[in-house]
Design an enzyme around this catalytic site. Structure first.
Site, mmCIF file in Angstrom:
data_model
loop_
_atom_site.group_PDB
_atom_site.id
_atom_site.type_symbol
_atom_site.label_atom_id
_atom_site.label_comp_id
_atom_site.label_asym_id
_atom_site.label_seq_id
_atom_site.Cartn_x
_atom_site.Cartn_y
_atom_site.Cartn_z
ATOM 1 N N PHE A 184 115.150 -53.725 44.967
ATOM 2 C CA PHE A 184 113.960 -53.091 45.543
ATOM 3 C C PHE A 184 113.028 -54.227 45.927
ATOM 4 C CE2 PHE A 184 110.055 -50.302 44.414
ATOM 5 C CZ PHE A 184 110.108 -49.593 45.594
ATOM 6 N N GLN A 244 116.504 -36.906 45.217
ATOM 7 C CA GLN A 244 116.019 -38.125 44.560
ATOM 8 C C GLN A 244 114.675 -37.894 43.870
ATOM 9 O OE1 GLN A 244 115.304 -41.335 47.308
ATOM 10 N NE2 GLN A 244 114.679 -42.779 45.722
ATOM 11 N N GLU A 267 119.357 -51.948 54.862
ATOM 12 C CA GLU A 267 119.513 -52.945 53.804
ATOM 13 C C GLU A 267 120.566 -53.978 54.213
ATOM 14 O OE1 GLU A 267 119.780 -51.688 49.789
ATOM 15 O OE2 GLU A 267 118.764 -49.765 50.120
ATOM 16 N N THR A 314 127.387 -44.775 50.402
ATOM 17 C CA THR A 314 126.755 -46.017 50.822
ATOM 18 C C THR A 314 127.682 -46.659 51.844
ATOM 19 O OG1 THR A 314 125.773 -46.336 48.624
ATOM 20 C CG2 THR A 314 125.868 -48.258 50.080
ATOM 21 N N ARG A 347 116.231 -37.499 49.864
ATOM 22 C CA ARG A 347 114.903 -37.704 49.280
ATOM 23 C C ARG A 347 114.472 -36.541 48.384
ATOM 24 N NH1 ARG A 347 114.450 -43.081 49.671
ATOM 25 N NH2 ARG A 347 114.364 -43.824 51.816
ATOM 26 N N ARG A 373 102.725 -41.686 45.099
ATOM 27 C CA ARG A 373 101.720 -41.684 44.030
ATOM 28 C C ARG A 373 100.288 -41.705 44.552
ATOM 29 N NH1 ARG A 373 101.770 -46.337 41.507
ATOM 30 N NH2 ARG A 373 103.189 -47.451 42.906
ATOM 31 N N GLU A 383 118.558 -45.998 54.807
ATOM 32 C CA GLU A 383 117.779 -47.148 54.366
ATOM 33 C C GLU A 383 118.426 -48.407 54.931
ATOM 34 O OE1 GLU A 383 116.976 -47.396 50.207
ATOM 35 O OE2 GLU A 383 115.683 -45.635 50.203
ATOM 36 N N HIS A 395 107.904 -52.172 51.666
ATOM 37 C CA HIS A 395 108.525 -50.897 51.312
ATOM 38 C C HIS A 395 107.976 -50.382 49.986
ATOM 39 C CE1 HIS A 395 111.544 -47.792 50.932
ATOM 40 N NE2 HIS A 395 112.005 -48.316 49.807
ATOM 41 N N GLU A 419 109.335 -43.759 55.263
ATOM 42 C CA GLU A 419 108.139 -44.510 55.622
ATOM 43 C C GLU A 419 107.669 -44.163 57.036
ATOM 44 O OE1 GLU A 419 108.120 -48.835 54.131
ATOM 45 O OE2 GLU A 419 110.246 -48.286 54.118
ATOM 46 N N LYS A 473 121.441 -40.713 45.593
ATOM 47 C CA LYS A 473 121.933 -41.955 46.196
ATOM 48 C C LYS A 473 123.451 -42.078 46.128
ATOM 49 C CE LYS A 473 117.930 -44.340 46.793
ATOM 50 N NZ LYS A 473 117.517 -45.079 47.996
ATOM 51 N N ASP A 496 121.906 -47.498 52.725
ATOM 52 C CA ASP A 496 121.807 -46.791 51.452
ATOM 53 C C ASP A 496 121.330 -45.368 51.747
ATOM 54 O OD1 ASP A 496 121.556 -46.104 48.769
ATOM 55 O OD2 ASP A 496 119.564 -46.986 48.595
ATOM 56 N N THR A 537 115.564 -51.520 50.721
ATOM 57 C CA THR A 537 115.094 -51.288 52.087
ATOM 58 C C THR A 537 114.282 -52.472 52.601
ATOM 59 O OG1 THR A 537 114.997 -48.918 51.632
ATOM 60 C CG2 THR A 537 113.792 -49.706 53.549
ATOM 61 N N ASP A 558 121.617 -52.127 43.391
ATOM 62 C CA ASP A 558 120.703 -52.067 44.539
ATOM 63 C C ASP A 558 119.311 -52.485 44.085
ATOM 64 O OD1 ASP A 558 119.738 -51.651 47.044
ATOM 65 O OD2 ASP A 558 119.955 -49.477 47.043
#
Length: 428
Positions: A137, A249, A210, A266, A246, A151, A208, A142, A373, A262, A242, A359, A135
């Site tokens: 990114f 994760q 995807e 899927t 959270r 962060r 997610e 995203h 998000e 995860k 996906d 995503t 998978d």
């Protein structure tokens, strides 16, 4: 965008809004009430064309398929391994057989009875034996949003603009559309005032949006697939969800990345849309600045104009709420770059391997491809059309992903990728 193909009339009824026009002809694997053996098929309108029956009737007369048993298998792996020349030969043959002015199938009543099955009466299986699953990114929007949420930094990680980031997922828990999803249990961060983590059902379950590519011919261990030939190794695309816990994760992901948050499930759509069917919808990808390293620099980068939607259907709400409208073309890293990077170290890919996009988020609030998000990490409510709201998914919610390209009077679509969330099975 490439020119639209000339219209092709078919003797099979196909509604103008059908995802499965004769310009599409996606591949899948199905079983039926009369025969529980999985076998390859093609979707056309509201029907499935049994490729095993067509092969048994001797209608694949091209040099690459005449003596092949690829359609007598229970998966598409052998067909995937044959490469683009065989795929194009098959597509041309099937398109001709389904055309209105070709009598070979149209006028053969006995064969038509054996070869066509109503789409709503078959069981769709996983289209391939998926040996490995990766998978990526690849959405800049995203990645930026995740940086801000987790962060508090309005910047990408130093490596993100130079390398397609990915993690290795769990292929055994990939399921096809319609399979129920059990809320996972796992270890989460200590609650306020506690020094010990808790074991509990995930309370921050997310989808997610995807898409994913199936690999065709692979490469030998120790060799690379150059970016300029990468598309010859891509069989086609599917929709993908996906599912992400959270809270699990976030607690486990540092320092080695996703694991149990995860790997519990899927979901992919059952029909694989080929790159040939998507050619009229090629478009330019986002500009890449700084320029990628030479091994990732495509002679002519390309993306696809694929409109995508996500609908949440709470239990008892059959209409649901469409909460996301995005597009595949928002992805920063292209399919070719993802595949080339995956093999640059000599990693060997195999037919049936699945490589997901990550995503797919766009620049607007309504195009954000996950609840993380949309709710900004659970700080805001996401309104539903029934008057309710969500921060994250609740038991009984069904998530439905759909996607299509719009041609001149026809669609090339992927159908749907759906899964309904069931309560946890753990005793906590």
């Amino acid at each position: 965008m490439a020119p639209s193909p000339s219209p092709i009339a078919t003797f099979v009824p196909v509604a103008p809004d059908s995802h499965f026009s004769i310009h599409n002809l996606p591949y899948g694997v199905f079983s039926s009430r009369s025969d529980a053996t999985p076998r390859p098929g093609v979707a056309i309108g509201e029907q499935v064309l049994d490729l095993r029956a067509i092969a048994a009737a001797g209608l694949f007369t091209g040099p690459l398929l005449r003596d092949s048993d690829c359609f007598h298998q229970t998966s598409l792996n052998r067909f995937m391994a044959m490469g683009r020349a065989a795929w194009k030969e098959t597509r041309g043959t099937v398109q001709k057989l389904l055309s209105a002015d070709e009598p070979a199938l149209r006028d053969n009543t006995d064969l038509r009875k054996k070869a066509f099955f109503p789409l709503n009466e078959v069981k769709m299986e996983l289209p391939a034996v998926i040996g490995d699953y990766t998978d990526f990114f690849s959405s800049k929007h995203h990645a930026l949003n995740c940086g801000k949420i987790f962060r508090g930094v309005d910047a990408l990680q130093d490596n993100w603009l130079h390398v397609p980031i990915a993690y290795h997922g769990r292929s055994s828990s990939i399921v096809t559309s319609g399979h129920p999803i059990t809320r996972p249990c796992g270890q989460v961060a200590p609650a306020a005032g506690s020094s010990s983590p808790a074991f509990k059902p995930s309370s921050l379950l997310d989808f997610e949006l995807e898409m994913a590519m199936f690999v065709g011919p692979g490469n030998e261990l120790g060799t690379q697939i150059p970016v300029e030939s990468a598309y010859d190794h891509i069989f086609g695309l599917v929709l993908m969800n996906d599912w992400s816990a959270r809270d699990i994760q976030r607690w486990e992901a540092i320092p080695l990345g996703p694991f149990l948050g995860k790997s519990f499930a899927t979901t992919i759509s059952p029909w694989i849309v080929t790159l040939e069917a998507l050619e009229p919808f090629i478009c330019n990808p986002p500009a890449q600045d700084p320029p990628p390293l030479p091994y990732l620099k495509e002679p002519q980068g390309k993306s696809y104009d694929i409109a995508l939607e996500v609908t949440i259907k709470p239990d008892g709400d059959p209409k649901g709420s469409t909460i996301c409208r995005s597009n595949f073309k928002h992805l920063y890293w292209t399919l070719g770059q993802q595949l080339a990077h995956h093999t640059v170290n000599g990693c060997n890919l195999r037919p049936g391997d699945l490589l997901a996009s990550g995503t797919i988020s766009g620049p607007e609030q309504g195009s954000l491809g996950c609840l993380l998000e949309q709710s900004w990490g659970g700080r805001e409510q996401v309104a539903l059309e029934n008057g309710g709201s969500r921060k994250f998914l609740e038991d009984g919610d069904e998530v439905v992903i759909s996607g299509h390209c719009k041609g001149d009077g026809y669609l090339v679509g992927f159908g749907t990728c759906s899964g309904k969330l069931e309560p946890p099975r753990c005793s906590c």
